[in-house]
Design a protein around this motif. Structure first.
Motif, mmCIF file in Angstrom:
data_model
loop_
_atom_site.group_PDB
_atom_site.id
_atom_site.type_symbol
_atom_site.label_atom_id
_atom_site.label_comp_id
_atom_site.label_asym_id
_atom_site.label_seq_id
_atom_site.Cartn_x
_atom_site.Cartn_y
_atom_site.Cartn_z
ATOM 1 N N SER A 250 -48.816 -54.179 -105.584
ATOM 2 C CA SER A 250 -49.752 -53.599 -104.325
ATOM 3 C C SER A 250 -49.877 -52.438 -103.821
ATOM 4 O O SER A 250 -51.039 -52.082 -104.116
ATOM 5 C CB SER A 250 -48.747 -54.285 -102.394
ATOM 6 O OG SER A 250 -47.463 -53.928 -102.628
ATOM 7 N N ASP A 251 -49.153 -51.561 -104.640
ATOM 8 C CA ASP A 251 -49.709 -50.206 -104.301
ATOM 9 C C ASP A 251 -50.303 -49.608 -104.924
ATOM 10 O O ASP A 251 -51.412 -49.101 -104.819
ATOM 11 C CB ASP A 251 -48.093 -49.313 -105.239
ATOM 12 C CG ASP A 251 -46.863 -49.136 -103.637
ATOM 13 O OD1 ASP A 251 -47.469 -48.968 -102.960
ATOM 14 O OD2 ASP A 251 -45.607 -48.547 -104.127
ATOM 15 N N ARG B 222 -54.202 -51.748 -103.648
ATOM 16 C CA ARG B 222 -54.097 -50.271 -102.280
ATOM 17 C C ARG B 222 -54.740 -48.969 -103.293
ATOM 18 O O ARG B 222 -55.719 -48.860 -102.673
ATOM 19 C CB ARG B 222 -53.412 -50.364 -101.684
ATOM 20 C CG ARG B 222 -52.771 -49.548 -100.504
ATOM 21 C CD ARG B 222 -51.948 -50.136 -99.844
ATOM 22 N NE ARG B 222 -50.799 -49.726 -100.405
ATOM 23 C CZ ARG B 222 -49.910 -48.736 -99.836
ATOM 24 N NH1 ARG B 222 -50.315 -47.279 -99.374
ATOM 25 N NH2 ARG B 222 -49.193 -48.325 -100.849
ATOM 26 N N PRO C 265 -59.365 -48.541 -101.934
ATOM 27 C CA PRO C 265 -58.303 -48.014 -100.898
ATOM 28 C C PRO C 265 -58.618 -48.322 -99.672
ATOM 29 O O PRO C 265 -58.075 -47.888 -98.370
ATOM 30 C CB PRO C 265 -58.925 -46.223 -101.444
ATOM 31 C CG PRO C 265 -59.491 -45.891 -102.835
ATOM 32 C CD PRO C 265 -59.693 -47.466 -103.043
ATOM 33 N N ASP C 266 -60.096 -48.700 -99.677
ATOM 34 C CA ASP C 266 -60.586 -48.900 -97.699
ATOM 35 C C ASP C 266 -60.682 -50.786 -98.178
ATOM 36 O O ASP C 266 -60.160 -50.762 -98.734
ATOM 37 C CB ASP C 266 -61.836 -48.711 -98.084
ATOM 38 C CG ASP C 266 -62.084 -46.996 -98.226
ATOM 39 O OD1 ASP C 266 -60.734 -46.091 -97.455
ATOM 40 O OD2 ASP C 266 -61.991 -46.185 -98.258
ATOM 41 N N THR D 227 -58.943 -55.471 -98.854
ATOM 42 C CA THR D 227 -58.264 -55.687 -99.904
ATOM 43 C C THR D 227 -56.927 -54.493 -99.727
ATOM 44 O O THR D 227 -55.633 -55.210 -99.928
ATOM 45 C CB THR D 227 -58.817 -55.506 -101.383
ATOM 46 O OG1 THR D 227 -59.780 -55.607 -101.336
ATOM 47 C CG2 THR D 227 -57.589 -55.627 -102.396
ATOM 48 N N SER D 228 -57.404 -53.157 -99.394
ATOM 49 C CA SER D 228 -55.912 -52.853 -99.238
ATOM 50 C C SER D 228 -55.140 -53.112 -97.750
ATOM 51 O O SER D 228 -54.434 -52.255 -98.486
ATOM 52 C CB SER D 228 -56.855 -51.289 -98.877
ATOM 53 O OG SER D 228 -55.681 -50.450 -98.357
ATOM 54 N N ARG D 229 -55.677 -53.458 -97.045
ATOM 55 C CA ARG D 229 -54.623 -54.163 -96.308
ATOM 56 C C ARG D 229 -54.287 -54.911 -95.588
ATOM 57 O O ARG D 229 -52.733 -55.214 -95.934
ATOM 58 C CB ARG D 229 -55.398 -53.811 -94.664
ATOM 59 C CG ARG D 229 -55.702 -52.855 -93.675
ATOM 60 C CD ARG D 229 -56.786 -53.858 -92.125
ATOM 61 N NE ARG D 229 -57.565 -54.090 -92.822
ATOM 62 C CZ ARG D 229 -58.994 -53.630 -92.364
ATOM 63 N NH1 ARG D 229 -59.188 -52.594 -92.680
ATOM 64 N NH2 ARG D 229 -60.041 -54.835 -92.796
ATOM 65 N N GLN E 201 -51.118 -53.469 -98.075
ATOM 66 C CA GLN E 201 -50.098 -52.742 -97.631
ATOM 67 C C GLN E 201 -49.435 -54.382 -96.785
ATOM 68 O O GLN E 201 -47.967 -53.414 -96.309
ATOM 69 C CB GLN E 201 -50.767 -51.946 -96.161
ATOM 70 C CG GLN E 201 -50.081 -51.425 -95.155
ATOM 71 C CD GLN E 201 -49.310 -50.160 -95.862
ATOM 72 O OE1 GLN E 201 -49.370 -49.670 -97.097
ATOM 73 N NE2 GLN E 201 -48.243 -49.992 -95.210
#
Ligand code: ADP
Length: 531
Positions: A171-172, A175, A179-180, A183-185, A188
């Motif tokens: 998941s890191d 992310r 970054p935006d 997908t990133s949410r 997280q």
């Protein structure tokens, strides 16, 4: 006439004695100096199965087992010293079985003080022995169950860490690649779910370690305010909408004796509860203040609150309040109990104030360090502060990474992407070669390398004079425990557990590198852990 009078007197006193002891339920046996039985009461009949008529005039030896070597000596002592002696032994019942008993032997003296007979009060220990055996068996059973439980928890920890490792690591990576956006949410949220699971396992393991006395704390003097600030900052990005988190740190310069990793764990626990039990959001305020010889740290929320009756219950193991149930997002009811135990081990206490419906304030205290506060810097909490956002402690440093196995190969390199120079090795030999040639500022070794190459590399690095001084950090998927101690023994400066908690990771690297910058041999204590 004189003889007849004496005879009468003796008869009277014997009858008197018989009337006193004859019918008592406690077994009493009186023998003459040559062990002939003079008195055998109803209690003795009951205990040994022989009637009075079967025993009077006989030597007492028929109830004394052959292996009772002490008996003669004790009778001799009672006769010679004229004092009672109590001892534990066995006596034979009429049916041949041996009965555990205690016997108190007392001297029977004539008017001149000479010992003329020995009175023995016997006490049957069979019931007591049976209870003792049952207790011992129950204790052994409980200990075996406890050992099985500890082994199970440690297996569970091991089995869950590997998949959780993959979950949080991937998941890191996700992310960072996106970054935006959504997908990133999502990435997280996956990470947070993984971290939550891991914390539950770690809490269970910690409780087990406390109950078996195996929780190793690493206390040191640490400045409390920076420690609290770092924990709060680490939690800030995870705060759900509708909440604000403020600090009011008034214990500036105060040093407390504590294990900083555990203080962080305690604060995270209280902050998580403040969120969990505040269904409509609100302000969470973290305060520190000095109070006498202590520092008080408090976490105040505007949530559902706790009544005074309930306040006494919540620190018990597995305690969960009915009133909190509707808003509960899970949990095992062990968090506050663990916090209380962790504080007790560090000389601290925890209590709660507030009222139902009016928010709660959880306070905990820690004793101030006994010595005068050392200057802020390396070796205390300030030195261990994570770098400010965007500024990693390894920026500009040259770092050699020995990567672990798939599926999250490349993860450590990704974490260290801001390093001045990033070298990577895939085998023990490559690692050694690079360390010798390039002399990096830091070596990061994943212990989950094929054929234990990581551990062997660390051993070799720490035994060679040319590479011994390069700070090394081991990354392991085992929780703090055996592997960490092993690394400490080798002289490895740092240790991080997987799944990697970015803040703990930063803290640890910062600690190891600051030791190097100060040209100071870092202490062998390894302080951060993942999760
Ligand atoms: P868990 O949260 O897993 O149930 P804890 O030991 O952390 O277990 O908390 C025990 C109980 O104390 C919770 O179930 C809840 O009822 C109550 N509690 C804890 N923190 C708060 C808080 N900040 N406000 C109100 N109630 C709380």
């Amino acid at each position: 006439v004189q003889n007849a009078r004496l005879h009468d007197e003796e008869k009277r006193s014997r009858e008197f004695l018989n009337s006193v002891v004859g019918d008592t339920s406690d077994p009493i046996i009186i023998t003459s100096q040559d062990r002939t039985i003079l008195l055998w009461n109803s209690g003795a009949e009951e205990l040994y199965g022989y009637s009075e008529s079967e025993t009077l005039g006989r030597k007492i030896d028929f109830i004394v087992p052959e292996d009772d070597a002490r008996q003669k000596g004790i009778v001799g002592r009672v006769t010679a010293e004229g004092v009672p002696v109590t001892y534990e032994t066995r006596r034979r019942h009429k049916d041949g079985l041996l009965i555990p008993v205690t016997i108190t032997l007392s001297p029977v003296q004539d008017e001149r003080g000479a010992v003329v007979a020995i009175a023995g009060i016997h006490k049957d220990l069979s019931e007591w022995k049976r209870a003792e055996r049952a207790l011992q068996e129950a204790k052994e059973e409980a200990e075996a169950a406890n050992r099985a439980k500890s082994a199970f928890l440690s297996n569970l920890n091991h089995e869950l860490r590997s998949p959780l490792n993959v979950v949080t690591g991937l998941s890191d990576i996700l992310r960072l690649q996106a970054p935006d956006g959504e997908t990133s949410r999502i990435a997280q949220r996956i990470r947070e779910a993984g971290e939550h699971m891991l914390r539950l396992i770690e809490d269970l393991l910690d409780l087990d370690r406390i109950s078996t006395g195996k929780l190793g704390l690493q206390p040191r003097d640490a400045a409390i305010d920076p420690l609290v600030r770092a924990a709060v900052e680490a939690r800030l990005p995870h705060l759900p909408g509708g909440f604000t988190l403020e600090t009011d740190l008034g214990a500036e310069g105060c040093q407390v004796r504590c294990d900083p990793t555990r203080i962080r764990q305690i604060l995270i626990n209280l902050l998580d509860n403040a969120v969990k039990y505040s269904p409509s959001g609100g302000a969470i305020r973290v305060r520190t203040e000095r109070s006498g010889g202590e520092v008080w740290i408090s976490v105040k929320d505007q949530g559902i609150g706790i009544g005074p009756e309930e306040a006494r219950l919540i620190f018990q193991r597995f305690a969960q309040l009915e009133s909190g149930g509707a808003h509960r997002e899970g949990g095992l009811g062990i968090g506050l109990h663990l916090v209380q135990q962790l504080l007790a081990l560090q000389g601290g206490r925890i209590w709660v104030e507030g009222a139902k419906g009016a928010g709660s304030t959880f306070f905990f205290s820690l004793p101030l360090s006994p010595q005068a506060a050392p200057p802020a810097g390396v070796g205390n909490g300030e030195g261990a502060l994570p770098a400010a956002d965007g500024e990693e402690p390894w920026e500009g440093a040259s770092v050699l990474v020995l990567e672990g196995q798939v599926p999250i190969q490349g993860y450590l390199r990704m974490l260290m992407r801001n390093a001045g120079r990033l070298l990577s090795a895939h085998t023990e030999e490559e690692g050694l070669e690079a360390a010798r040639k390039e002399r990096p500022d830091l070596i990061l070794v994943d212990l989950e390398t094929p054929q234990a190459g990581g551990l062997r590399l660390l051993r070799r690095l720490k035994s060679l004079p040319e590479t011994r001084g390069i700070p090394a950090v081991a990354v392991s998927s085992e929780g703090p425990g055996g592997e960490k101690e092993h690394c400490q023994g080798l002289g490895v400066e740092g240790f991080v557990s997987k799944p990697i908690d970015p803040v703990a990771f930063r803290l640890e690297i910062s600690r190891v590198l600051s030791g190097r910058r100060e040209k100071k041999t870092p202490p062998p204590s390894l302080s951060a852990r993942g999760g």
